[in-house]
Design an enzyme around this catalytic site. Structure first.
Site, PDB file in Angstrom:
ATOM      1  N   ARG A 149       5.323  -3.699   8.518  1.00  0.00           N
ATOM      2  CA  ARG A 149       4.622  -2.684   7.724  1.00  0.00           C
ATOM      3  C   ARG A 149       4.991  -1.321   8.283  1.00  0.00           C
ATOM      4  O   ARG A 149       4.819  -1.072   9.474  1.00  0.00           O
ATOM      5  CB  ARG A 149       3.109  -2.894   7.812  1.00  0.00           C
ATOM      6  CG  ARG A 149       2.352  -2.008   6.852  1.00  0.00           C
ATOM      7  CD  ARG A 149       0.876  -2.025   7.149  1.00  0.00           C
ATOM      8  NE  ARG A 149       0.559  -1.167   8.278  1.00  0.00           N
ATOM      9  CZ  ARG A 149      -0.680  -0.971   8.739  1.00  0.00           C
ATOM     10  NH1 ARG A 149      -1.707  -1.585   8.182  1.00  0.00           N
ATOM     11  NH2 ARG A 149      -0.900  -0.171   9.757  1.00  0.00           N
ATOM     12  N   TYR A 161      -3.416   7.566   8.623  1.00  0.00           N
ATOM     13  CA  TYR A 161      -3.715   6.161   8.838  1.00  0.00           C
ATOM     14  C   TYR A 161      -2.432   5.393   9.173  1.00  0.00           C
ATOM     15  O   TYR A 161      -1.420   5.553   8.509  1.00  0.00           O
ATOM     16  CB  TYR A 161      -4.359   5.542   7.574  1.00  0.00           C
ATOM     17  CG  TYR A 161      -4.339   4.051   7.652  1.00  0.00           C
ATOM     18  CD1 TYR A 161      -5.280   3.379   8.423  1.00  0.00           C
ATOM     19  CD2 TYR A 161      -3.316   3.303   7.058  1.00  0.00           C
ATOM     20  CE1 TYR A 161      -5.218   2.022   8.590  1.00  0.00           C
ATOM     21  CE2 TYR A 161      -3.256   1.937   7.215  1.00  0.00           C
ATOM     22  CZ  TYR A 161      -4.211   1.304   7.978  1.00  0.00           C
ATOM     23  OH  TYR A 161      -4.139  -0.038   8.155  1.00  0.00           O
ATOM     24  N   ASP A 216       1.230   0.454   3.426  1.00  0.00           N
ATOM     25  CA  ASP A 216      -0.209   0.437   3.114  1.00  0.00           C
ATOM     26  C   ASP A 216      -0.651   1.835   2.681  1.00  0.00           C
ATOM     27  O   ASP A 216      -0.646   2.770   3.481  1.00  0.00           O
ATOM     28  CB  ASP A 216      -0.982  -0.001   4.374  1.00  0.00           C
ATOM     29  CG  ASP A 216      -2.459  -0.243   4.106  1.00  0.00           C
ATOM     30  OD1 ASP A 216      -2.922   0.060   2.994  1.00  0.00           O
ATOM     31  OD2 ASP A 216      -3.151  -0.746   5.025  1.00  0.00           O
ATOM     32  N   HIS A 218      -3.663   2.421   1.699  1.00  0.00           N
ATOM     33  CA  HIS A 218      -5.037   2.475   2.214  1.00  0.00           C
ATOM     34  C   HIS A 218      -6.039   3.091   1.223  1.00  0.00           C
ATOM     35  O   HIS A 218      -6.871   3.914   1.602  1.00  0.00           O
ATOM     36  CB  HIS A 218      -5.050   3.210   3.561  1.00  0.00           C
ATOM     37  CG  HIS A 218      -5.966   2.574   4.565  1.00  0.00           C
ATOM     38  ND1 HIS A 218      -7.032   3.223   5.126  1.00  0.00           N
ATOM     39  CD2 HIS A 218      -5.988   1.332   5.089  1.00  0.00           C
ATOM     40  CE1 HIS A 218      -7.666   2.411   5.958  1.00  0.00           C
ATOM     41  NE2 HIS A 218      -7.046   1.246   5.948  1.00  0.00           N
ATOM     42  N   GLU A 242       0.562  -1.933  -0.447  1.00  0.00           N
ATOM     43  CA  GLU A 242      -0.796  -2.426  -0.201  1.00  0.00           C
ATOM     44  C   GLU A 242      -1.844  -1.394  -0.601  1.00  0.00           C
ATOM     45  O   GLU A 242      -1.684  -0.198  -0.337  1.00  0.00           O
ATOM     46  CB  GLU A 242      -0.896  -2.726   1.300  1.00  0.00           C
ATOM     47  CG  GLU A 242      -2.254  -3.196   1.741  1.00  0.00           C
ATOM     48  CD  GLU A 242      -2.266  -3.479   3.240  1.00  0.00           C
ATOM     49  OE1 GLU A 242      -1.206  -3.836   3.810  1.00  0.00           O
ATOM     50  OE2 GLU A 242      -3.330  -3.326   3.848  1.00  0.00           O
ATOM     51  N   GLU A 268      -8.666  -6.259   0.841  1.00  0.00           N
ATOM     52  CA  GLU A 268      -9.430  -6.237   2.098  1.00  0.00           C
ATOM     53  C   GLU A 268     -10.834  -5.666   1.928  1.00  0.00           C
ATOM     54  O   GLU A 268     -11.680  -5.846   2.795  1.00  0.00           O
ATOM     55  CB  GLU A 268      -8.654  -5.529   3.210  1.00  0.00           C
ATOM     56  CG  GLU A 268      -8.382  -4.065   2.963  1.00  0.00           C
ATOM     57  CD  GLU A 268      -7.486  -3.451   4.031  1.00  0.00           C
ATOM     58  OE1 GLU A 268      -6.339  -3.890   4.168  1.00  0.00           O
ATOM     59  OE2 GLU A 268      -7.939  -2.527   4.718  1.00  0.00           O
ATOM     60  N   ARG A 289      -5.223 -10.161  -0.646  1.00  0.00           N
ATOM     61  CA  ARG A 289      -5.277 -10.045   0.823  1.00  0.00           C
ATOM     62  C   ARG A 289      -6.695  -9.761   1.314  1.00  0.00           C
ATOM     63  O   ARG A 289      -6.975  -8.772   2.013  1.00  0.00           O
ATOM     64  CB  ARG A 289      -4.299  -9.013   1.378  1.00  0.00           C
ATOM     65  CG  ARG A 289      -4.263  -7.681   0.731  1.00  0.00           C
ATOM     66  CD  ARG A 289      -3.299  -6.737   1.414  1.00  0.00           C
ATOM     67  NE  ARG A 289      -3.780  -6.202   2.659  1.00  0.00           N
ATOM     68  CZ  ARG A 289      -3.431  -6.652   3.868  1.00  0.00           C
ATOM     69  NH1 ARG A 289      -2.603  -7.662   4.048  1.00  0.00           N
ATOM     70  NH2 ARG A 289      -3.921  -6.062   4.941  1.00  0.00           N
ATOM     71  N   GLU A 345      -0.696 -10.857   8.064  1.00  0.00           N
ATOM     72  CA  GLU A 345      -0.747  -9.696   8.956  1.00  0.00           C
ATOM     73  C   GLU A 345      -1.214 -10.158  10.341  1.00  0.00           C
ATOM     74  O   GLU A 345      -2.120 -10.991  10.436  1.00  0.00           O
ATOM     75  CB  GLU A 345      -1.728  -8.665   8.399  1.00  0.00           C
ATOM     76  CG  GLU A 345      -1.833  -7.408   9.244  1.00  0.00           C
ATOM     77  CD  GLU A 345      -2.826  -6.384   8.697  1.00  0.00           C
ATOM     78  OE1 GLU A 345      -2.594  -5.189   8.911  1.00  0.00           O
ATOM     79  OE2 GLU A 345      -3.821  -6.788   8.058  1.00  0.00           O
ATOM     80  N   TRP A 408     -10.560   7.186   3.812  1.00  0.00           N
ATOM     81  CA  TRP A 408      -9.746   7.083   5.018  1.00  0.00           C
ATOM     82  C   TRP A 408      -8.738   5.983   4.817  1.00  0.00           C
ATOM     83  O   TRP A 408      -7.710   5.820   5.006  1.00  0.00           O
ATOM     84  CB  TRP A 408     -10.607   6.740   6.248  1.00  0.00           C
ATOM     85  CG  TRP A 408      -9.748   6.543   7.457  1.00  0.00           C
ATOM     86  CD1 TRP A 408      -9.023   7.502   8.127  1.00  0.00           C
ATOM     87  CD2 TRP A 408      -9.479   5.313   8.132  1.00  0.00           C
ATOM     88  NE1 TRP A 408      -8.353   6.925   9.164  1.00  0.00           N
ATOM     89  CE2 TRP A 408      -8.594   5.582   9.184  1.00  0.00           C
ATOM     90  CE3 TRP A 408      -9.904   3.985   7.921  1.00  0.00           C
ATOM     91  CZ2 TRP A 408      -8.140   4.600  10.047  1.00  0.00           C
ATOM     92  CZ3 TRP A 408      -9.448   3.005   8.774  1.00  0.00           C
ATOM     93  CH2 TRP A 408      -8.564   3.306   9.835  1.00  0.00           C
TER      94      TRP A 408
HETATM   95  C1  GCO Z   1      -4.894  -3.260   7.401  1.00  0.00           C
HETATM   96  C2  GCO Z   1      -6.138  -2.485   7.215  1.00  0.00           C
HETATM   97  C3  GCO Z   1      -6.852  -2.084   8.446  1.00  0.00           C
HETATM   98  C4  GCO Z   1      -8.161  -1.397   8.118  1.00  0.00           C
HETATM   99  C5  GCO Z   1      -9.200  -1.782   9.103  1.00  0.00           C
HETATM  100  C6  GCO Z   1     -10.536  -1.138   8.859  1.00  0.00           C
HETATM  101  O1  GCO Z   1      -4.180  -3.382   6.448  1.00  0.00           O
HETATM  102  O2  GCO Z   1      -4.680  -3.768   8.485  1.00  0.00           O
HETATM  103  O3  GCO Z   1      -5.979  -1.501   6.252  1.00  0.00           O
HETATM  104  O4  GCO Z   1      -6.057  -1.332   9.300  1.00  0.00           O
HETATM  105  O5  GCO Z   1      -8.024  -0.026   8.091  1.00  0.00           O
HETATM  106  O6  GCO Z   1      -9.317  -3.153   9.086  1.00  0.00           O
HETATM  107  O7  GCO Z   1     -11.458  -1.611   9.771  1.00  0.00           O
HETATM  108 MG    MG Z   2      -4.739  -2.362   4.731  1.00  0.00          MG
END
Ligand code: GCO
Ligand code: MG
Length: 408
Positions: A149, A161, A216, A218, A242, A268, A289, A345, A408
């Site tokens: 990633r 991030y 990602d 995010h 992602e 997630e 995921r 992951e 975030w």
């Molecule tokens: C990922 C996720 C994490 C989240 C985290 C928040 O893809 O691994 O986005 O990095 O930010 O789990 O607690």
């Molecule tokens: Mg993620």
């Protein structure tokens, strides 16, 4: 029949906070462990478990996983959401662990047996610029990773991030601010949308096609921005993009899909098969995921995987450092026993985590491996856990340049 005698909740911070459920039974020495960690809201889950759930389980037959699951999901009337589904996940995993130990079989065997040898996995590569990210990708490749990633800092942003790579997801420094307020970063979509295609162009022209790349977003983009990004990344053939948009905007994924062939992964921040359903039935994602610790555990992961399989969608379960080795092991037991596994992951857990919570899946040759130990193959060293007491921590937050809150 093994009767539940105690549901113990252990909160420990061997670098970052973990909530562990330990279910004990009336069979001497027979217990199971589960992960119930919800990053930044650990004590809310711990209290749901100790105050509301544990008293309901003592005296029940540990073998009745499905009935206990339904009892805890439908019974309280208030259902779903991150707190309750994380608490339920801890219980579910611990009960599967007990069932495996009673049968003297590893969990993957109870789930139908192996469909593959090891689980293809990816690690995190991040950098302050494209060259630093390229170095991280090359490092991962030299360790045998076939999928990585890739994240890069956004010019002008005070924090982005993902750029500290796996370390970011495995230390309490991440978001731990002495317990008062979260770290605040800022971020602007236009800069981000310019830098990510440049990163992918750089990686493809330097490391070539020898590695699969994930990125990602995010949950930070609008559907239109996500469609634009997906389209601009098409020449670089991502393994997947992602979380392009917020999970509240499932409908927005239709727009993303209409405009790009870049594969999409999401899940997630979803908490049950019901949350996932429209994404699966409309084939709005290529990879689902979810986080096994936030959807009610192994039982729900299996159900989601089965629905996904019907629609040709593969799994890519969430596997960050903020869920414990127990959850990572549960992920891999599911990965190696379902037909429609995609990728997993992973993080390298630091020694303190391995000491307190032994049994994380082993990384070897680009894949994750679980052992044939009965159940999940994990444990908790309660004495060691006591040496790492809970420390309040928050995830960072993100603002736009004008100070308005963003994701975030
Ligand atoms: C990922 C996720 C994490 C989240 C985290 C928040 O893809 O691994 O986005 O990095 O930010 O789990 O607690
Ligand atoms: Mg993620």
């Amino acid at each position: 029949m093994a009767k539940i005698t105690e549901v113990r909740v252990i909160v420990t911070c061997p670098g970052r906070n973990y909530v562990v459920v330990k279910i004990l039974t009336d069979e001497p020495g027979l217990y199971g462990v589960g992960d119930a960690t919800l990053n930044g809201r650990e004590l809310a889950v711990a209290s749901a478990l100790t105050e509301h759930i544990a008293p309901l389980l003592v005296g029940r037959d540990a073998d009745g996983i499905e009935d206990i699951w339904q009892f805890l999901y439908r019974g309280p009337y208030w259902r779903g959401g991150p707190i309750q589904m994380t608490a339920l996940a801890g219980i579910d995993m611990a009960l599967w662990d007990i069932k495996g130990k009673r049968a003297n079989l590893p969990l993957y065997s109870l789930l139908g047996g192996r469909t593959r040898e090891g689980a293809l996995c990816y690690t995190h590569a991040g950098g302050r610029d494209t060259v630093e990210c390229e170095d991280a990708v090359r490092r991962a490749m030299s360790q045998g990773f076939a999928v990585v990633r890739a994240q890069v800092a956004v010019p002008g942003a005070t924090a982005t991030y993902g750029i500290q790579g796996a370390a970011e997801a495995t230390t309490a420094q991440w978001g731990a601010t002495g317990g008062l307020t979260p770290i605040e970063g800022n971020w602007e979509p236009l800069q981000y949308l310019r830098v990510v295609p440049r990163l992918l162009e750089h990686l493809r022209s330097t490391v070539g096609d020898a590695v699969e790349i994930i990125h990602d977003a995010h949950q930070r983009l609008t559907p239109q921005e996500a469609a634009r990004l997906g389209k601009e990344l098409e020449p670089y053939h991502l393994f997947f993009l992602e979380d392009p948009i917020r999970p509240e905007w499932k409908d927005g994924l239709r727009l993303v899909r209409q405009h790009t062939t870049t594969p999409i992964a999401l899940g997630e921040l979803l908490h049950s098969r019901y949350d996932c359903l429209p994404l699966l039935t409309e084939q709005l994602v290529d990879f689902i995921r979810c986080d096994i610790s936030h959807i009610g555990g192994v039982s729900e992961a299996r159900r989601i995987a089965t629905i996904a399989e019907v629609f040709g969608i593969r799994t890519a379960w969430h596997g960050p450092g903020d869920i414990s080795p127990i959850a990572h092991a549960a992920n891999v037991h599911v990965d190696v026993s379902i037909p429609n596994f995609g990728v997993q992951e992973m993080v390298h857990f630091p020694p303190a985590v391995r000491e307190v919570l032994p049994g994380a899946p082993e990384y070897r040759d680009g894949r994750l491996w679980v052992t044939d130990a009965p159940g999940l193959g994990c444990d908790i060293d309660e004495e060691a856990a006591k040496r790492y007491p809970y420390a309040r921590a928050y995830l960072p937050v993100c603002r736009r340049a004008d100070g308005a809150m963003h994701d975030w």
